[in-house]
Scaffold this motif. Structure first.
Motif, PDB file in Angstrom:
ATOM      1  N   THR A 164     -10.211  -3.614  -2.318  1.00 31.22           N
ATOM      2  CA  THR A 164     -10.033  -3.035  -0.989  1.00 31.22           C
ATOM      3  C   THR A 164      -8.646  -2.450  -0.817  1.00 31.22           C
ATOM      4  O   THR A 164      -7.715  -2.830  -1.527  1.00 31.22           O
ATOM      5  CB  THR A 164     -10.297  -4.102   0.107  1.00 31.22           C
ATOM      6  OG1 THR A 164     -10.250  -3.494   1.391  1.00 31.22           O
ATOM      7  CG2 THR A 164      -9.290  -5.224   0.043  1.00 31.22           C
ATOM      8  N   THR A 165      -8.556  -1.517   0.090  1.00 28.30           N
ATOM      9  CA  THR A 165      -7.272  -0.981   0.521  1.00 28.30           C
ATOM     10  C   THR A 165      -7.129  -1.360   1.985  1.00 28.30           C
ATOM     11  O   THR A 165      -7.929  -0.918   2.818  1.00 28.30           O
ATOM     12  CB  THR A 165      -7.222   0.552   0.375  1.00 28.30           C
ATOM     13  OG1 THR A 165      -7.444   0.876  -0.997  1.00 28.30           O
ATOM     14  CG2 THR A 165      -5.883   1.099   0.821  1.00 28.30           C
ATOM     15  N   HIS A 201     -11.241  -8.460  -1.795  1.00 26.70           N
ATOM     16  CA  HIS A 201     -11.697  -9.195  -0.618  1.00 26.70           C
ATOM     17  C   HIS A 201     -12.695 -10.249  -1.078  1.00 26.70           C
ATOM     18  O   HIS A 201     -13.765  -9.909  -1.582  1.00 26.70           O
ATOM     19  CB  HIS A 201     -12.329  -8.211   0.376  1.00 26.70           C
ATOM     20  CG  HIS A 201     -12.711  -8.818   1.667  1.00 26.70           C
ATOM     21  ND1 HIS A 201     -13.900  -8.532   2.297  1.00 26.70           N
ATOM     22  CD2 HIS A 201     -12.063  -9.698   2.461  1.00 26.70           C
ATOM     23  CE1 HIS A 201     -13.960  -9.201   3.426  1.00 26.70           C
ATOM     24  NE2 HIS A 201     -12.861  -9.925   3.543  1.00 26.70           N
ATOM     25  N   GLU A 225      -4.552  -4.734  -7.679  1.00 29.64           N
ATOM     26  CA  GLU A 225      -5.646  -4.385  -6.782  1.00 29.64           C
ATOM     27  C   GLU A 225      -5.881  -5.587  -5.890  1.00 29.64           C
ATOM     28  O   GLU A 225      -5.688  -6.734  -6.309  1.00 29.64           O
ATOM     29  CB  GLU A 225      -6.919  -4.053  -7.561  1.00 29.64           C
ATOM     30  CG  GLU A 225      -6.826  -2.757  -8.320  1.00 29.64           C
ATOM     31  CD  GLU A 225      -8.124  -2.397  -9.011  1.00 29.64           C
ATOM     32  OE1 GLU A 225      -8.947  -3.308  -9.287  1.00 29.64           O
ATOM     33  OE2 GLU A 225      -8.321  -1.202  -9.282  1.00 29.64           O
ATOM     34  N   CYS A 229       0.830  -1.210   0.000  1.00 31.73           N
ATOM     35  CA  CYS A 229       0.000   0.000   0.000  1.00 31.73           C
ATOM     36  C   CYS A 229       0.862   1.257   0.000  1.00 31.73           C
ATOM     37  O   CYS A 229       0.550   2.229  -0.694  1.00 31.73           O
ATOM     38  CB  CYS A 229      -0.941   0.002   1.206  1.00 31.73           C
ATOM     39  SG  CYS A 229      -2.274  -1.189   1.039  1.00 31.73           S
ATOM     40  N   CYS A 274     -16.626 -10.147   0.209  1.00 35.36           N
ATOM     41  CA  CYS A 274     -17.591  -9.203  -0.357  1.00 35.36           C
ATOM     42  C   CYS A 274     -17.374  -8.952  -1.847  1.00 35.36           C
ATOM     43  O   CYS A 274     -18.213  -8.351  -2.501  1.00 35.36           O
ATOM     44  CB  CYS A 274     -17.565  -7.879   0.412  1.00 35.36           C
ATOM     45  SG  CYS A 274     -16.065  -6.899   0.175  1.00 35.36           S
ATOM     46  N   ALA A 295     -15.276  -6.956  -3.262  1.00 33.25           N
ATOM     47  CA  ALA A 295     -14.884  -5.581  -3.590  1.00 33.25           C
ATOM     48  C   ALA A 295     -13.367  -5.421  -3.560  1.00 33.25           C
ATOM     49  O   ALA A 295     -12.675  -6.081  -2.789  1.00 33.25           O
ATOM     50  CB  ALA A 295     -15.517  -4.613  -2.599  1.00 33.25           C
TER      51      ALA A 295
END
Length: 172
Positions: free
Chosen positions: A123-124, A116, A113, A98, A119, A121
């Protein structure tokens, strides 16, 4: 103090760096998290010399970060797998990635990227407080002497933050 003696300090950062502080080591661990297990695959992916790779893998095995598991009998061949101790380095690698995404992207954006699975999506990863769940920011967190220094007879309260590095540097 010599670099070889850094693991003898009372500092957790110094002790951790004695295991993972060499630049090839973090790249080996990155590849291990991506599923690389065999010596020749590490070497091909990283472009590291056989000698240096052998040294780094041996140290990670010796420190319990990786374990050697035979995968072929004749000739005997091993693969390297992350242990629980090795898996514990996941947040370190994610935080480093990151940081690299934010500060070293050359204006091109992140190369990967992180998705997750629960979910679906992107994520960071965020460092959060284990007690309240709030995101941790440097200006909102301060160190306090822990058991290793309190038990050594060091003053618990009132030690200025500027004194802490000297306390941590002491050998145990």
């Amino acid at each position: 103090m010599r670099w070889d003696d850094i693991d003898k300090q009372v500092c957790s950062v110094a002790r951790a760096l004695s295991v993972v502080g060499e630049r090839w080591t973090m790249l080996i661990l990155r590849d291990a998290f991506f599923g690389t297990r065999r010596f020749e695959h590490f070497q091909r992916n990283l472009g590291i010399t056989r000698h240096r790779l052998s040294e780094r893998l041996s140290k990670l095995v010796e420190q319990g970060v990786l374990v050697k598991v035979p995968y072929h009998d004749r000739p005997l061949r091993y693969e390297y797998r992350l242990t629980r101790k090795g898996l514990g380095l996941y947040p370190v690698l994610m935080s480093l990635a990151c940081w690299g995404d934010e500060w070293m992207d050359r204006g091109e954006g992140a190369p990967l990227e992180w998705v997750h699975h629960t979910c679906g999506a992107a994520t960071t990863p965020v460092l959060t407080c284990s007690e309240c769940g709030e995101a941790l920011r440097p200006e909102e967190v301060r160190p306090r002497l822990g058991p290793a220094l309190r038990d050594a007879g060091e003053p618990v309260d009132g030690a200025p933050l500027s004194d802490i590095p000297a306390l941590l540097k002491r050998p145990v």
